[in-house]
Design a protein around this motif. Structure first.
Motif, PDB file in Angstrom:
ATOM      1  N   LEU A  53     -15.822 -40.863  -1.838  1.00 34.13           N
ATOM      2  CA  LEU A  53     -15.771 -41.883  -2.877  1.00 34.13           C
ATOM      3  C   LEU A  53     -16.868 -42.926  -2.717  1.00 34.13           C
ATOM      4  N   ARG A  54     -17.472 -43.025  -1.542  1.00 30.67           N
ATOM      5  CA  ARG A  54     -18.525 -44.014  -1.325  1.00 30.67           C
ATOM      6  C   ARG A  54     -19.874 -43.520  -1.833  1.00 30.67           C
ATOM      7  N   SER A  55     -20.236 -42.322  -1.481  1.00 24.60           N
ATOM      8  CA  SER A  55     -21.561 -41.814  -1.833  1.00 24.60           C
ATOM      9  C   SER A  55     -21.535 -40.803  -2.964  1.00 24.60           C
ATOM     10  N   THR A  56     -20.329 -40.449  -3.474  1.00 25.37           N
ATOM     11  CA  THR A  56     -20.147 -39.443  -4.526  1.00 25.37           C
ATOM     12  C   THR A  56     -20.716 -38.082  -4.117  1.00 25.37           C
ATOM     13  N   ARG A  57     -20.857 -37.847  -2.835  1.00 24.89           N
ATOM     14  CA  ARG A  57     -21.307 -36.546  -2.338  1.00 24.89           C
ATOM     15  C   ARG A  57     -20.096 -35.691  -1.991  1.00 24.89           C
ATOM     16  N   HIS A  58     -20.347 -34.395  -1.761  1.00 21.57           N
ATOM     17  CA  HIS A  58     -19.300 -33.453  -1.371  1.00 21.57           C
ATOM     18  C   HIS A  58     -19.586 -33.022   0.065  1.00 21.57           C
ATOM     19  N   PRO A  59     -18.911 -33.625   1.051  1.00 23.42           N
ATOM     20  CA  PRO A  59     -19.269 -33.360   2.448  1.00 23.42           C
ATOM     21  C   PRO A  59     -19.065 -31.918   2.872  1.00 23.42           C
ATOM     22  N   PHE A  60     -18.016 -31.255   2.390  1.00 18.50           N
ATOM     23  CA  PHE A  60     -17.774 -29.880   2.818  1.00 18.50           C
ATOM     24  C   PHE A  60     -17.004 -29.155   1.724  1.00 18.50           C
ATOM     25  N   ALA A  61     -17.010 -27.836   1.822  1.00 18.20           N
ATOM     26  CA  ALA A  61     -16.268 -26.976   0.901  1.00 18.20           C
ATOM     27  C   ALA A  61     -15.820 -25.745   1.675  1.00 18.20           C
ATOM     28  N   LEU A  62     -14.546 -25.400   1.553  1.00 20.62           N
ATOM     29  CA  LEU A  62     -13.963 -24.256   2.247  1.00 20.62           C
ATOM     30  C   LEU A  62     -13.435 -23.280   1.205  1.00 20.62           C
ATOM     31  N   SER A  63     -13.362 -22.014   1.589  1.00 20.87           N
ATOM     32  CA  SER A  63     -12.928 -20.980   0.652  1.00 20.87           C
ATOM     33  C   SER A  63     -11.933 -20.059   1.330  1.00 20.87           C
ATOM     34  N   LEU A  64     -10.832 -19.770   0.620  1.00 21.36           N
ATOM     35  CA  LEU A  64      -9.767 -18.907   1.118  1.00 21.36           C
ATOM     36  C   LEU A  64      -9.799 -17.605   0.336  1.00 21.36           C
ATOM     37  N   SER A  65      -9.668 -16.488   1.050  1.00 17.39           N
ATOM     38  CA  SER A  65      -9.725 -15.183   0.404  1.00 17.39           C
ATOM     39  C   SER A  65      -8.540 -15.002  -0.542  1.00 17.39           C
ATOM     40  N   PRO A  66      -8.746 -14.462  -1.736  1.00 13.79           N
ATOM     41  CA  PRO A  66      -7.645 -14.338  -2.710  1.00 13.79           C
ATOM     42  C   PRO A  66      -6.523 -13.420  -2.248  1.00 13.79           C
ATOM     43  N   ASP A  67      -6.839 -12.389  -1.428  1.00 10.92           N
ATOM     44  CA  ASP A  67      -5.789 -11.467  -1.025  1.00 10.92           C
ATOM     45  C   ASP A  67      -4.820 -12.069  -0.018  1.00 10.92           C
ATOM     46  N   LEU A  68      -5.093 -13.293   0.465  1.00 10.85           N
ATOM     47  CA  LEU A  68      -4.142 -13.969   1.351  1.00 10.85           C
ATOM     48  C   LEU A  68      -3.041 -14.671   0.569  1.00 10.85           C
ATOM     49  N   GLY A  69      -3.146 -14.703  -0.737  1.00 11.03           N
ATOM     50  CA  GLY A  69      -2.147 -15.371  -1.552  1.00 11.03           C
ATOM     51  C   GLY A  69      -2.665 -16.699  -2.077  1.00 11.03           C
TER      52      GLY A  69
END
Length: 751
Positions: A459-475
């Protein structure tokens, strides 16, 4: 090290000649770091110099090394094989404070040399300036970024032709937005420069505390003064000569801020930190906190269908000063309830405000449901996640307390209004979960979408520090919890998987599957201080998680190792009179986590279509689920878990003694209290069982208010929820209690 190439090359006549290649030595590059504010940087630079001294003899060190260090030293040090690092630091030309700089203000550490050399190399001056450091204000700092600057950031990103506000606003940006203490210009009015006067005259007073009109922002950033100031920051020749004399130094600071990605001051989120740095909140009675235990079926207050929600209340969040709590409902709204107000009404919980921001969007007005809610740490701002794929951040405005109030309620304040701060839309389906945590230099919101992606927003810099992704077949994702140390995050899925992520490296480190192969409805953080029968758990980074799954079962897991520390299970009434030894194995054994290999981006799907259908059938065969969890594990006070299930019951589990467990709410009229027992497994694992007796026949109870057995007095009304429990929250002020919400849209407070 020294920039001297001692290698030889052979000419066409095989005669060795000295190489003419020029190299800049490491000592010359790193020598300015001896003046760095950070002790770690100074220490490493000093070790490099000492090691160079040890490699060379006394004469070579005096000729090659000391001549490079001379601009930074007051006098030549005495060289030797065992010269200490402190001796080198004592020779430095500039005085340095060896400790940590006190305070949170961001300021430029201006250092003046003891002796000024008239013929000093100008290149060394630049290197000395690079050795200065900017201190970043943490999120608890009292100063806030002005609201109007957010509009400048927004439109400068929208129109690439506009100058960056950091550069074009010059000193205004550095002082008001980044908190840098700089000297004001003496002849400010005579120079072409955008200053505070121009901002105050161009922006109307009502816009300075809100959004600024687009035309005004574009007009200011398109002025000649803004372009000249931005050109000076970019180093364009001639720009610095036509603007204020202090602008070149401001340009150095602005470029450094941009290069280091230093965030601006925190936005006004309704922070609970006073100007003195103290936390503004209720005083919690610590002696009561260490001994508090809820009472059975002791209802204090409740909402009604007319004053509450018209649909399921799926989540709640309590402010950190216990002044209010916020609900998230599938009717598309979030309501704000004041905790102080509950003591002033006759048992009815009434909302003070209703946020309808998700239903006000016309394109999604008929479908939006609020799935989750989170209150930003140490603030009065709220983040809500909705089924239309939007994430809203809005602030609850509070009126200050009345100074004439009694000391007991001296800090109490009341809700006065709300306002939207930010809206985010990713287009990845529903936003299923949201959480927030602060670091020293960031205010990060994490939220998970229907596609299995976990996003973050500073919220301070309007940046996106990280992004994670979960495999769809895990539910699909069912819940998400961020660790107390903000280093890890745990995600649960509809197919019984638990994944542990390291936020620092943005990597999945563990992947487990619950042995019940059922949907994991809820997970909750557990405290790291644990004491039970001589077993102590006191590891600050150990991820302990309460897990609620099918078959009316909750467990305490160490996700890093996959160990089940305790299990809390409710048996079917048909097994109430069966001895422990005669119970089926699945009812007297503890669950476990099955380890899976961490998937890579190119890993094939783990389950085929047939396997996915089989898991769906297994999931549907589970009768009751644990939907809500809240607990506390402590050495000093009671260790407990409060669980709410789809059987409409709220159970209190004492983690140290089965005799202290009870059913907090949900027992029907004429239903006997359940029996709780404990099973030890090899002195390591513990299993708690809850046995409910079958309900009495309908002919044994009357539908009226008079008990059939003795026909004396009026029977107590049923205080429990009429549908399954969806969320639980603890409150510690103004009095201790438990908040519960259910699918019937009712919120209840239990003491």
């Amino acid at each position: 090290l020294l920039g001297t190439d001692l290698s030889s090359e052979k000419s066409s006549h095989n005669v060795p000649v000295r190489s003419r290649r020029r190299r800049e030595g490491i000592v010359r590059k790193c020598a300015p770091l001896l003046l760095h504010q950070s002790y770690s940087v100074r220490f490493c630079a000093g070790c490099l110099i000492l090691q160079t001294w040890r490699i060379l003899d006394h004469t070579d060190a005096e000729v090659f090394v000391n001549i490079l260090l001379r601009p930074y030293l007051r006098y030549n040090p005495s060289l030797g094989k065992s010269t200490p690092l402190s001796h080198l630091f004592a020779c430095l030309e500039m005085s340095l404070s060896g400790g940590i700089v006190e305070g949170n203000d961001i300021e430029m550490q201006r250092r003046e040399t003891v002796t000024q050399s008239q013929n000093k190399n100008p290149e060394l001056d630049v290197l000395v300036k690079l050795a200065r450091v900017l201190l970043v204000p943490n999120t608890e700092h009292a100063s806030r970024m002005p609201k109007w600057y957010e509009s400048f950031q927004k439109y400068s990103d929208l129109y690439p032709d506009l100058s960056l506000p950091l550069f074009s606003l010059g000193g205004v940006s550095l002082q008001s937005v980044y908190g840098v203490n700089i000297t004001a210009s003496t002849n400010f009015s005579d120079q072409s420069f955008i200053g505070t006067d121009m901002i105050s005259t161009s922006i109307r007073p009502e816009e300075q505390s809100g959004d600024v009109d687009e035309d005004i922002v574009v007009g200011i950033l398109s002025r000649t003064e803004a372009k000249i100031a931005a050109s000076a920051c970019k180093g364009e020749w001639g720009s610095s000569s036509v603007i204020d004399g202090i602008a070149p130094e401001n340009a150095i600071i602005a470029n450094k801020i941009k290069a280091l990605k230093i965030p601006p001051l925190s936005p006004n989120l309704g922070n609970l930190i006073t100007d003195s740095g103290a936390f503004s909140g209720f005083d919690v009675n610590m002696s009561m906190k260490t001994s508090w235990v809820p009472k059975e079926d002791n209802l204090i207050a409740s909402t009604t269908l007319s004053s509450g929600h018209s649909s399921s209340v799926v989540r709640m969040a309590v402010s950190h000063d216990y002044s209010f709590f916020v609900s998230a409902s599938h009717d598309g709204t979030s309501k704000v309830f004041e905790l102080r107000q509950m003591q002033e009404t006759g048992g009815e919980i009434q909302s003070s405000l209703t946020y309808e921001g998700h239903t006000s969007q016309q394109e999604f007005s008929h479908h939006a449901r609020v799935n989750d809610v989170s209150i930003l740490e140490k603030s009065h701002s709220v983040a809500t996640a909705a089924s239309d794929g939007s994430l809203h951040v809005w602030k609850v405005d509070m009126l200050p307390s009345n100074p004439n109030q009694t000391p007991t309620h001296k800090r109490a304040s009341s809700v006065s209004g709300l306002g939207t701060l930010r809206r985010v839309f990713h287009g990845e389906g529903e936003v299923l979960a949201v959480s927030h945590f602060n670091t020293q230099s960031a205010s990060i919101i994490t939220y998970a979408t229907q596609r299995g992606n976990i996003h973050s927003l500073d919220l301070r810099s309007t940046r996106h520090p990280f992004a994670l992704s979960l495999s769809p077949d895990l539910g699909y994702l069912t819940d998400m919890q961020v660790g107390d140390d903000h280093n890890w995050v745990v995600v649960s899925t509809s197919r019984g998987f638990l994944s542990l992520w390291d936020i620092r490296f943005q990597t999945m480190v563990k992947l487990w599957r619950h042995s019940r192969n059922s949907t994991i409805k809820r997970i909750a953080n557990a405290s790291v201080n644990y004491s039970n029968g001589g077993r102590n758990i006191n590891e600050a980074s150990r991820p302990l998680i309460f897990v609620g799954s099918g078959n009316n079962e909750a467990s305490l897991f160490d996700i890093s190792a996959g160990d089940c520390l305790q299990c809390y299970r409710v048996l079917d009434p048909s097994l109430s009179f069966i001895d422990q030894a005669a119970l089926p194995f699945e009812h007297r054994s503890v669950p476990h986590l099955e380890s899976f290999d961490v998937p890579s981006p190119r890993s094939p799907r783990r389950f085929s279509l047939g396997g996915a259908l089989e898991m769906s059938v297994t999931k549907s065969s589970n009768k009751d689920f644990v939907n809500a969890l809240v607990g506390s594990i402590s050495r000093d006070g009671p260790s407990y878990l409060i669980a709410g299930s789809s059987d409409r019951m709220i159970r209190y589990w004492d983690l140290n003694s089965a005799s202290k467990c009870f059913c907090l709410s949900g027992l029907g009229r004429g239903q006997a209290p359940p029996n709780f027992e404990q099973i030890n497994h090899d002195g390591i694992f513990q299993l708690f069982l809850c046995r409910h007796r079958p309900l009495p026949p309908a002919r044994m109870t009357e539908s009226g208010n008079v008990p059939l057995r003795n026909r004396q007095g009026i029977a107590r009304s049923d205080n429990g929820h009429s549908d399954e429990i969806l969320d639980l929250k603890l409150i510690e002020s103004p009095s201790f209690g438990v908040l519960s919400s259910s699918r019937d849209g009712i919120i209840k407070l239990w003491n």
